[in-house]
Design a protein around this motif. Structure first.
Motif: not given
Length: 181
Positions: A19-21, A25-26, A135-144
Motif C-alpha cells: 500500500v505504501n509503495a 508511485t507517481m 527528490p521527494w519520492m526518495d525516502k532514503s535521501a538526505k534531507g527527506y
C-alpha cells in the motif's frame, strides 16, 4: 499457533508495504526522469482544429484567468501550453489544514486529427529558484521529510482530477460556442 501468528504478521507487513509503495508511485518519464502524467487520447473523426477549439474552451472554463495561465498557443502547431500553481497543505494534530507551499506545473495539450495528447509535468516547489519535487519520492535521501509523502499524495490526487477534467472537457463538443472564438 506460532506459525499462524507469524504468517498473519508477515501478511500484514507485506500488504502495508505494498500500500505504501502504491501511494508513493507517481508516473515518471523514463527519458526525462520527471513526474509526467501523459496520455494520447483517440477522438476518431474529429479534426485537429475542432480538438484545438475544445482544448482552448477547456482552458477557459478550467482556469479563472486563462490568459495568465496560457504561455503558448498555436492552432497551426496544434499546441496549448500553460503554467499554473496548486497549494499543498500540512495537517496539524487537531486535523486542521495549514498551507505549506505551492507547487508549479506545466500543462501541455497537443492536437492532431483524431487525437490529442496531454502532459502535466515540470512539477516544482515554488520559491526563489526552481526546485523539482521528484527528490521527494526518495525516502532514503538526505534531507527527506515524512511530509513529502503527504504532499506527493496531494499532487497526485490533483493531477488525476485534472486529467479527468481534461478528458471530460475534450469530449464536450457543446463547450465550444461560436461567440467564444
Amino acid at each position: 499457533m506460532k506459525t499462524k501468528l507469524f504468517l498473519f504478521a508477515a501478511a500484514l507487513f507485506f500488504s502495508a508495504v505494498e500500500v505504501n509503495a502504491q501511494d508513493a508511485t507517481m508516473p515518471v518519464n523514463s527519458e526525462t526522469k520527471l513526474i509526467d502524467y501523459t496520455e494520447v487520447v483517440t477522438m476518431s473523426g474529429i479534426k485537429k482544429d475542432e480538438l484545438y477549439k475544445r482544448g482552448l474552451a477547456w482552458f477557459s472554463k478550467n482556469y479563472k484567468n486563462p490568459a495568465a495561465v496560457i504561455k503558448k498557443q498555436s492552432p497551426e502547431e496544434g499546441i496549448i501550453e500553460g503554467i499554473h500553481l496548486i497549494k499543498v497543505y500540512n495537517t496539524d494534530k487537531e486535523g486542521k489544514k495549514l498551507q505549506a507551499g505551492e507547487i508549479g506545473y506545466t500543462i501541455t495539450i497537443l492536437f492532431k486529427d483524431d487525437k490529442y495528447k496531454y502532459s502535466i509535468t515540470k512539477l516544482n516547489q515554488k520559491g526563489a529558484s526552481y526546485k523539482a519535487i521528484e527528490p521527494w519520492m526518495d525516502k532514503s535521501a538526505k534531507g527527506y521529510l515524512p511530509v513529502y509523502g503527504e504532499h506527493l499524495k496531494q499532487v497526485d490526487e490533483f493531477a488525476k482530477n485534472l486529467v479527468n477534467e481534461i478528458k471530460k472537457g475534450m469530449n464536450d463538443a457543446g463547450a465550444v460556442k461560436k461567440s467564444d472564438f
